[in-house]
Design a protein around this motif. Structure first.
Motif, PDB file in Angstrom:
ATOM      1  N   THR A  89       2.916   0.064   5.740  1.00 38.80           N
ATOM      2  CA  THR A  89       4.134   0.569   5.114  1.00 38.80           C
ATOM      3  C   THR A  89       4.744  -0.477   4.183  1.00 38.80           C
ATOM      4  OG1 THR A  89       4.575   1.935   7.068  1.00 38.80           O
ATOM      5  CG2 THR A  89       6.426   1.537   5.583  1.00 38.80           C
ATOM      6  N   TYR A  90       4.603  -1.744   4.568  1.00 39.75           N
ATOM      7  CA  TYR A  90       5.124  -2.845   3.772  1.00 39.75           C
ATOM      8  C   TYR A  90       3.952  -3.759   3.405  1.00 39.75           C
ATOM      9  CZ  TYR A  90       9.295  -0.991   5.985  1.00 39.75           C
ATOM     10  OH  TYR A  90      10.274  -0.136   6.439  1.00 39.75           O
ATOM     11  N   SER A  94       5.358  -7.642  -0.614  1.00 34.62           N
ATOM     12  CA  SER A  94       6.575  -6.833  -0.763  1.00 34.62           C
ATOM     13  C   SER A  94       7.700  -7.421   0.079  1.00 34.62           C
ATOM     14  CB  SER A  94       6.305  -5.389  -0.342  1.00 34.62           C
ATOM     15  OG  SER A  94       6.018  -5.311   1.049  1.00 34.62           O
ATOM     16  N   GLU A  95       8.887  -6.846  -0.060  1.00 31.81           N
ATOM     17  CA  GLU A  95      10.044  -7.301   0.707  1.00 31.81           C
ATOM     18  C   GLU A  95      10.568  -6.194   1.609  1.00 31.81           C
ATOM     19  OE1 GLU A  95      12.924  -8.736  -2.105  1.00 31.81           O
ATOM     20  OE2 GLU A  95      12.088 -10.760  -2.065  1.00 31.81           O
ATOM     21  N   ALA A  96      11.180  -6.598   2.722  1.00 27.69           N
ATOM     22  CA  ALA A  96      11.772  -5.649   3.669  1.00 27.69           C
ATOM     23  C   ALA A  96      12.939  -6.314   4.377  1.00 27.69           C
ATOM     24  CB  ALA A  96      10.726  -5.188   4.683  1.00 27.69           C
ATOM     25  N   THR A 112       9.888 -11.592   3.088  1.00 23.48           N
ATOM     26  CA  THR A 112       8.696 -11.361   2.276  1.00 23.48           C
ATOM     27  C   THR A 112       7.511 -11.193   3.219  1.00 23.48           C
ATOM     28  OG1 THR A 112       9.549 -12.697   0.449  1.00 23.48           O
ATOM     29  CG2 THR A 112       7.176 -12.311   0.509  1.00 23.48           C
ATOM     30  N   ILE A 113       6.731 -10.162   3.013  1.00 23.23           N
ATOM     31  CA  ILE A 113       5.599  -9.877   3.886  1.00 23.23           C
ATOM     32  C   ILE A 113       4.427 -10.799   3.530  1.00 23.23           C
ATOM     33  CG2 ILE A 113       4.009  -8.109   4.699  1.00 23.23           C
ATOM     34  CD1 ILE A 113       6.976  -7.581   5.366  1.00 23.23           C
ATOM     35  N   TYR A 186       3.827  -7.688  11.445  1.00 19.59           N
ATOM     36  CA  TYR A 186       3.920  -8.407  10.181  1.00 19.59           C
ATOM     37  C   TYR A 186       4.239  -9.878  10.417  1.00 19.59           C
ATOM     38  CZ  TYR A 186       4.196  -3.721   8.169  1.00 19.59           C
ATOM     39  OH  TYR A 186       3.927  -2.411   7.814  1.00 19.59           O
ATOM     40  N   GLU A 207       6.743  -3.004  12.879  1.00 19.01           N
ATOM     41  CA  GLU A 207       7.094  -2.106  11.772  1.00 19.01           C
ATOM     42  C   GLU A 207       8.458  -1.463  11.964  1.00 19.01           C
ATOM     43  OE1 GLU A 207       4.857   1.654   9.820  1.00 19.01           O
ATOM     44  OE2 GLU A 207       4.013  -0.336   9.504  1.00 19.01           O
ATOM     45  N   LEU A 210      11.674  -3.228  10.674  1.00 20.54           N
ATOM     46  CA  LEU A 210      11.815  -3.423   9.237  1.00 20.54           C
ATOM     47  C   LEU A 210      12.320  -2.145   8.565  1.00 20.54           C
ATOM     48  CD1 LEU A 210       8.443  -5.278   8.488  1.00 20.54           C
ATOM     49  CD2 LEU A 210      10.696  -6.335   8.684  1.00 20.54           C
ATOM     50  N   SER A 211      12.981  -2.334   7.439  1.00 18.84           N
ATOM     51  CA  SER A 211      13.360  -1.188   6.606  1.00 18.84           C
ATOM     52  C   SER A 211      13.251  -1.614   5.142  1.00 18.84           C
ATOM     53  CB  SER A 211      14.783  -0.724   6.920  1.00 18.84           C
ATOM     54  OG  SER A 211      15.725  -1.711   6.555  1.00 18.84           O
ATOM     55  N   SER A 212      13.178  -0.629   4.265  1.00 20.18           N
ATOM     56  CA  SER A 212      13.027  -0.924   2.843  1.00 20.18           C
ATOM     57  C   SER A 212      14.283  -1.560   2.262  1.00 20.18           C
ATOM     58  CB  SER A 212      12.713   0.373   2.078  1.00 20.18           C
ATOM     59  OG  SER A 212      11.509   0.971   2.545  1.00 20.18           O
TER      60      SER A 212
END
Length: 214
Positions: A89-90, A94-96, A112-113, A186, A207, A210-212
């Motif tokens: 998903t991430y 990407s960032e979350a 940062t993933i 992650y 997961e 985490l959120s967007s």
């Protein structure tokens, strides 16, 4: 003689009235004083109850969450047999936003993933090999960080030996599985929201923690 007796009677009556008035005044003062004392006692009791409830709430939130000895950063190395997530998903890079409280300054930080992996993740309870109090419900240890891990995931109540070194005294410790979940985990880097410290390659965040980024 009659006048003398009358005068004495009047004086006695006046003294009686004066004494009665003084007595009534003292009664009122005593009543007010008692009322004030009772109010103070009630307020103190209410404050003590409130403070007790606040301490209880904090204690419940922190129970089993003492990660003061946790290594925030790591080398970024992962077990060789750990499988990369195919469609995380991430994605890496990407960032979350994190919603985890494994340690202070983590919740709400933008991460940062650095890596995304499909595995079974465990919360564990163990006694550090270095001594000290038992660490309860530590989050997280992955299946590949268990010594001589079996192919099948472990279940709640199983005992295992840890190979993870997230915290001092963790590696080599015997642990009890508190929970198990098949998910994507992650490895992340972020800035501690409390200290401003840069944390690199932190292990692990699940997961659902985490959120967007909006």
């Amino acid at each position: 003689m009659f006048k003398k007796k009358l005068l004495i009677g009047i004086v006695a009556l006046l003294l009686t009235v004066i004494l009665a008035a003084c007595g009534g005044g003292n009664g009122e003062n005593t009543s007010d004083s008692n009322a004030g004392s009772e109010n103070d006692t009630t307020e103190n009791a209410e404050n003590e109850v409130t403070q007790s409830e606040e301490k209880s709430d904090t204690s419940e939130e922190m129970e089993g969450m003492d990660h003061s000895g946790m290594n925030h950063s790591s080398s970024g190395e992962v077990p060789e047999d750990l499988a990369d997530a195919e469609n995380p998903t991430y994605p890496v890079g990407s960032e979350a936003v994190m919603h985890a409280n494994h340690m202070g300054g983590m919740d709400g930080a933008v991460a940062t993933i650095d890596g995304a992996y499909d595995t079974t993740v465990y919360a564990v309870t163990y006694t550090p090999t270095t001594g000290g109090e038992k660490v309860e419900n530590h989050k997280w240890v992955i299946h590949e960080e268990i010594e001589n891990a079996e192919e099948q995931p472990y279940e709640q109540g199983d005992e295992v030996v840890l190979e993870a070194d997230h915290m001092e005294g963790m590696e080599g410790a015997t642990a009890t599985i508190d929970s198990a979940e098949d998910t994507t985990v992650y490895m992340v880097s972020y800035t501690d929201t409390k200290t401003g410290e840069e944390v690199e390659y932190h292990k692990w965040v699940t997961e659902d923690e985490l959120s967007s980024v909006e």
